[in-house]
Each structure stands twice: as structure tokens, then as C-alpha cells.
Design a protein around this motif. Sequence first.
Motif: not given
Length: 395
Positions: A114-128
Amino acid sequence: MDISEIVSTQFTEFDIGAPLSKVAGAFENQELDAVVVTDGDEYRGVVSRRQLASSSNQPSAKVGSRVQHVPTVDRTEDIREVARLMIGSNAKTLPVLDKDRVFGVVTADAVLEAVSPFLDAVTVDDAYTTKLISVSPTTTMGKALNTLREARIAHLPVIDNDELVGILSLYDVIEFTTRGGNKSQGGSSDEFSGRGGFGERDGTSDRMLDLPVRNLMSDAAATVQRDTPLDAVVETMFDQEISSLVVTANQTDEPVGIITKTDVIEALTWEREERRPVQVFGLELLDEMDYDDVSALIDSVTSKYGEMNVIKASIELHEHKEKSRGVPLVLARIRLVTDRGYFTADGEGYGATHALRLAANAVERQLLKGKTYGQSKKHPDTEEQEQLYGWWLGA
């Protein structure tokens, strides 16, 4: 955004008295993450695939002995609150109730889709997760299984001379060690030991645990670079039917971390404001403590460990229907993410304050022993938080 459009009314349900062997059979469906447990019409909890695979299970055991108490949600619950509850309870499936009866379930996969379309502004570097737990191809199955148990993870990258050569799944190891030989009658086991399950095998099990990881690992280990947007990460996970990607440096193929579906879900729980270091789910159950009291309790516990930075403390309080002299039985779960590792403990008692203090005592014992259950995550700085909050709150 609420969950009304992503609630699934298709779920697997078992009575609390059903044998665990039947639940194990249900998990032959690889898409099933958890089953709902009821007692008549009354909801009792869930049993997850990971929980079942991670425990010693006697052939005669009943479903009720493995019930996990997770939060329940309404059909119109906010999707961010669902993400918080999933992270706080370490659950990927939450029951959805309608008039105290199970109407359906909401899963982590449904939330991510559901939220995937809104995740384009965030990168792996923010969350891994920055510190990679791995094994070599020559590591024995027994040692790998112990590593999975100690770190409470489901996937182990296999690295040879700084090169990613495969990945090992907890579920593959469990299935290999419990079904790969002839079963004898009965048998008890230690948690995650790889011996036992639904009947312990003879010496075949020991020989299997001595085999090298290369015999079972998957050669097709998926990777992703640190600057990859999270929407692409989620798309890859769904396309390849996997739940984790090994993170590599942007300029090289050197493995530097791992990102899981849980990491992405956790990113949804961050707030625009400075994040409170202590998140409390079910604060209204505490009649003798407020938020500041809970924060002070956590500070008191963690200060005894020495030099340690608490990145986040998550506290979940769940009230049971059972009562003693009018006081309900409460389950309290504390999860600490620190720069020294991950700590978690439960406490159960009559009254939320009593349960919370029992959980705090259990965490304190772990801290003093230095017993961690995972590796710390990267703590986003202010600029990274602003980037993440922008896409989410603007959605």
C-alpha cells in the motif's frame, strides 16, 4: 491512510486445543505468515511461522502452548499505527476485530504494498541495518543455526573472502534438519537446536548439523546498493519472493549491511518531530504511571549498562481478559535498540504497572550480562529524517 482497503478476510484459524502438528502442516503454504488462534468464538492470539520454527515442539503439544499475544486493530486503523504495532510486537500479521470477533488480518506485505508508491524519496541508506551478521561457506549448520538463534534473525548472508556467495534461511535449516532423515518416536529439544521439532531423529540429526553451510545455502543472494530508493527495494522483494536484501557499497560489491521488510516497516513509524526515544503502545492501561514515569524507568534500567546509546525503546502493553480481584492480567514487552545491540524481554502480571516492572527487571538482567539479540541499526540524522517525513506525511 487507513487499512480498510488492505484487510484480508482470508485467514487460517485453529482452535486452542488443536495439535501443533496441524499448524505445522498449514505452514506448508509458503505465503502464510501466521495463523489465528481462537477458543470457541473468542480470539486468543496467533502462532507465527517464525515462532513455530524457532521453538522445540513436542508431538503432543497443543496450539495453546505456543500462542503469541499480539495487538489487535480495527478495520479503519491508521496504517502508520499498524506499522508501529507490528514493530512494537515483533509481528508481521495482526488480527482485525469487529465486535470482539476476528474479522480478518492485516499483514506486513499488505502494508508495504500500500505504501510502496510513496517510498521513492527514501533510500536504503536511511533504513538498513549497518552491521552485517554473516557466516562463511565452511561454517557448520549447527553453528549457523546457533547464530540465527542468538541474533533472532531469519537470514544469514554467506560471505567468502569479502564476497557474497549465497544466503541461508532459518526455515531452510529447520526443514533440512527436522525432515531430512528418518524420525524416531518423541524426543525433546532445546530452542532452535535443530533437534526435535515434531519428533527427534537419531544420529542423523547430529551428522546434518556438522555439514557445511554451502550444502544448503541459496546461491542466488539478492543485493541492493545504499542509494537505491525503498520503493525499488520493496518491488524487488515482491518480485523475487524474498524478505531481505544484502546491502552493498555504492561503488563496490562489498557487503556492508542488510535491509529487511521489517526495516522498511519500521521506517513508517518515524514521526516528523524529533522522535521520542521511548514509544509506548497501550499507555492508557497504566493507571499508576504516565509517559515521563515510563521514560524514567527505561533510563534507570539502561544507565546501569555503562556507555550505551539508546536509539529507541518500544514498549507494548496488552491486556488479557483474565482478572484477579478485578485487576486484569497484562503482558508487557520491552524492546531496546541500542548502539550495543538489541535487547527484548516480556513481563506478565496483574496490572500494567506490575507487568512493566517485571519486563524492566528482565531487560536489566540482560543488560548487565551484556546479552544482545541482534545488531543495532543506523540512526538517521536530522537531514535524513526530514527526507523521510516529507514523503510520508505528504502522502
